[in-house]
Design an enzyme around this catalytic site. Structure first.
Site, PDB file in Angstrom:
ATOM      1  N   LYS A  13       5.426  -2.084  -5.767  1.00  0.00           N
ATOM      2  CA  LYS A  13       4.627  -3.343  -6.161  1.00  0.00           C
ATOM      3  C   LYS A  13       3.546  -2.878  -6.822  1.00  0.00           C
ATOM      4  O   LYS A  13       3.049  -3.500  -7.862  1.00  0.00           O
ATOM      5  CB  LYS A  13       4.300  -4.107  -4.996  1.00  0.00           C
ATOM      6  CG  LYS A  13       5.550  -4.784  -4.279  1.00  0.00           C
ATOM      7  CD  LYS A  13       5.193  -5.723  -3.181  1.00  0.00           C
ATOM      8  CE  LYS A  13       4.190  -5.001  -1.912  1.00  0.00           C
ATOM      9  NZ  LYS A  13       5.027  -4.100  -1.206  1.00  0.00           N
ATOM     10  N   ARG A  88       1.522 -12.203   2.988  1.00  0.00           N
ATOM     11  CA  ARG A  88       2.549 -11.381   3.762  1.00  0.00           C
ATOM     12  C   ARG A  88       3.193 -12.260   4.891  1.00  0.00           C
ATOM     13  O   ARG A  88       4.032 -11.588   5.706  1.00  0.00           O
ATOM     14  CB  ARG A  88       2.053 -10.347   4.244  1.00  0.00           C
ATOM     15  CG  ARG A  88       2.091  -9.001   3.377  1.00  0.00           C
ATOM     16  CD  ARG A  88       1.110  -7.890   4.027  1.00  0.00           C
ATOM     17  NE  ARG A  88       1.608  -6.623   3.763  1.00  0.00           N
ATOM     18  CZ  ARG A  88       1.236  -5.946   2.748  1.00  0.00           C
ATOM     19  NH1 ARG A  88       0.387  -6.216   1.779  1.00  0.00           N
ATOM     20  NH2 ARG A  88       1.609  -4.619   2.644  1.00  0.00           N
ATOM     21  N   ARG A 127       3.811   9.169  -1.238  1.00  0.00           N
ATOM     22  CA  ARG A 127       2.900   8.781  -2.089  1.00  0.00           C
ATOM     23  C   ARG A 127       1.411   9.247  -1.712  1.00  0.00           C
ATOM     24  O   ARG A 127       1.196   9.331  -0.590  1.00  0.00           O
ATOM     25  CB  ARG A 127       2.966   6.951  -1.357  1.00  0.00           C
ATOM     26  CG  ARG A 127       1.824   6.426  -2.225  1.00  0.00           C
ATOM     27  CD  ARG A 127       2.020   4.962  -2.557  1.00  0.00           C
ATOM     28  NE  ARG A 127       2.060   4.100  -1.152  1.00  0.00           N
ATOM     29  CZ  ARG A 127       2.397   3.019  -0.967  1.00  0.00           C
ATOM     30  NH1 ARG A 127       2.680   2.203  -2.186  1.00  0.00           N
ATOM     31  NH2 ARG A 127       2.317   2.408   0.114  1.00  0.00           N
ATOM     32  N   ARG A 160      -2.500   7.924   2.384  1.00  0.00           N
ATOM     33  CA  ARG A 160      -3.218   6.769   3.130  1.00  0.00           C
ATOM     34  C   ARG A 160      -2.692   7.084   4.521  1.00  0.00           C
ATOM     35  O   ARG A 160      -1.458   7.369   5.101  1.00  0.00           O
ATOM     36  CB  ARG A 160      -2.716   5.428   2.604  1.00  0.00           C
ATOM     37  CG  ARG A 160      -3.354   5.153   1.256  1.00  0.00           C
ATOM     38  CD  ARG A 160      -2.599   3.977   0.656  1.00  0.00           C
ATOM     39  NE  ARG A 160      -1.964   2.961   1.630  1.00  0.00           N
ATOM     40  CZ  ARG A 160      -1.197   1.753   0.876  1.00  0.00           C
ATOM     41  NH1 ARG A 160      -1.352   1.614  -0.244  1.00  0.00           N
ATOM     42  NH2 ARG A 160      -0.633   1.096   1.819  1.00  0.00           N
ATOM     43  N   ARG A 171       5.472  -0.591   9.847  1.00  0.00           N
ATOM     44  CA  ARG A 171       5.369  -1.606   8.573  1.00  0.00           C
ATOM     45  C   ARG A 171       6.520  -1.962   8.094  1.00  0.00           C
ATOM     46  O   ARG A 171       6.556  -3.412   7.838  1.00  0.00           O
ATOM     47  CB  ARG A 171       4.495  -0.847   7.313  1.00  0.00           C
ATOM     48  CG  ARG A 171       3.264  -0.693   7.759  1.00  0.00           C
ATOM     49  CD  ARG A 171       2.525   0.423   6.652  1.00  0.00           C
ATOM     50  NE  ARG A 171       2.513  -0.400   5.436  1.00  0.00           N
ATOM     51  CZ  ARG A 171       2.250   0.526   4.215  1.00  0.00           C
ATOM     52  NH1 ARG A 171       2.106   1.694   4.308  1.00  0.00           N
ATOM     53  NH2 ARG A 171       2.072  -0.415   2.958  1.00  0.00           N
TER      54      ARG A 171
HETATM   55  P1  AMP Z   1      -0.837  -2.490   0.909  1.00  0.00           P
HETATM   56  O1  AMP Z   1      -1.912  -1.637   0.122  1.00  0.00           O
HETATM   57  O2  AMP Z   1      -0.535  -3.823   0.233  1.00  0.00           O
HETATM   58  O3  AMP Z   1       0.386  -1.610   1.280  1.00  0.00           O
HETATM   59  O4  AMP Z   1      -1.579  -2.917   2.101  1.00  0.00           O
HETATM   60  C1  AMP Z   1      -2.118  -1.960   3.061  1.00  0.00           C
HETATM   61  C2  AMP Z   1      -2.210  -2.464   4.433  1.00  0.00           C
HETATM   62  O5  AMP Z   1      -3.169  -3.471   4.157  1.00  0.00           O
HETATM   63  C3  AMP Z   1      -1.255  -2.996   5.035  1.00  0.00           C
HETATM   64  O6  AMP Z   1      -0.274  -2.409   5.673  1.00  0.00           O
HETATM   65  C4  AMP Z   1      -1.775  -4.358   5.945  1.00  0.00           C
HETATM   66  O7  AMP Z   1      -2.237  -3.616   7.144  1.00  0.00           O
HETATM   67  C5  AMP Z   1      -3.241  -4.586   5.407  1.00  0.00           C
HETATM   68  N1  AMP Z   1      -2.808  -5.822   4.414  1.00  0.00           N
HETATM   69  C6  AMP Z   1      -2.806  -5.832   2.933  1.00  0.00           C
HETATM   70  N2  AMP Z   1      -2.495  -7.143   2.626  1.00  0.00           N
HETATM   71  C7  AMP Z   1      -2.319  -7.822   3.706  1.00  0.00           C
HETATM   72  C8  AMP Z   1      -2.031  -9.199   3.974  1.00  0.00           C
HETATM   73  N3  AMP Z   1      -1.681 -10.033   3.083  1.00  0.00           N
HETATM   74  N4  AMP Z   1      -2.082  -9.436   5.407  1.00  0.00           N
HETATM   75  C9  AMP Z   1      -2.183  -8.565   6.290  1.00  0.00           C
HETATM   76  N5  AMP Z   1      -2.377  -7.509   6.102  1.00  0.00           N
HETATM   77  C10 AMP Z   1      -2.553  -7.080   4.922  1.00  0.00           C
END
Ligand code: AMP
Length: 216
Positions: A13, A88, A127, A160, A171
């Site tokens: 994404k 989410r 990644r 990360r 996750r």
């Molecule tokens: P991402 O970069 O989108 O993979 O997000 C990294 C982390 O941020 C996720 O694993 C969650 O812990 C947190 N996170 C990102 N977006 C959300 C969301 N919409 N709701 C809750 N936690 C989020």
């Protein structure tokens, strides 16, 4: 055009969204990136969010909705944006609907990138992200020209904490239980489109562009 990119963690994404942003001049709204940036700036919200993120858990809905609400009010989000990583949960999706309705707006389409579970683990553990500008790379699929250094800004790359194996498993479980139900929510509203994420990056990108063409 107001788009939402969905898909399991590791579906690509972030990378697809980076390219769509460049080619279509969309404003990128990525909650994950906003949390990481806020943490880098040592803001209380970022520090609080990182406690959830490091465990591979979702950040609480009220914190997440608030960061998005503020972002949507900025001028560059008025016309065209692409949301990546938000909503989410069904409760976040409802909060987003309310925010957009107040702005007399709504989502144009939700594009779901589908990927096999096995491929997800491989993609995520390789990644790497730039500490400075947040761009994503992959050791095997999207390497940098110089090891460990961002091609664009020269920043240092890091893994990360939530891309480590245990966190990734967690996750994925959370994705299945909390985020997947959103697909039915958007399908019911007739705005869900599916794209096969098991193809090459370019083929996935072309498939997304084909959907966008259909919509405009
Ligand atoms: P991402 O970069 O989108 O993979 O997000 C990294 C982390 O941020 C996720 O694993 C969650 O812990 C947190 N996170 C990102 N977006 C959300 C969301 N919409 N709701 C809750 N936690 C989020």
């Amino acid at each position: 055009m107001k788009l939402l990119l969905m898909g399991p963690p590791g579906a690509g994404k972030g990378s697809q969204s980076e390219r769509l942003v460049k080619d279509f001049e969309l404003t990128s709204i990525s909650t994950g990136q906003m949390f990481r940036e806020s943490h880098r700036n040592e803001e209380p919200l970022g520090i609080e969010a990182m406690r959830y993120i490091e465990r591979g858990e979702l950040v609480a809905d009220d914190i997440t909705n608030e960061i998005v609400r503020k972002r949507l009010l900025k001028e560059d989000a008025e016309r065209c944006f692409i949301l990546d990583g938000y909503p989410r949960t069904v409760s976040q999706a409802k909060a987003l609907d309310d925010m957009l309705a107040k702005m007399r707006s709504k989502l144009t389409a939700v594009i779901n990138i589908t990927v096999d579970k096995k491929a997800i683990l491989e993609r995520m553990v390789g990644r790497r992200v730039c500490k400075q500008c947040g761009l994503s790379y992959h050791l095997a699929f999207k390497p940098t020209r110089q090891d460990g250094i961002c091609d664009v800004c020269g920043g240092t790359l890091y893994q990360r904490p939530d891309d480590q194996l245990e966190s990734v498993r967690n996750r994925l479980e959370i994705y299945e239980s909390k985020t997947q139900p959103l697909l039915a929510y958007y399908k019911g509203r007739g705005i869900l489109r599916e794209v096969d994420g098991m193809q090459s990056f370019d083929a996935v990108y072309q498939a997304i562009c084909a959907v966008l063409k259909e919509l405009t």
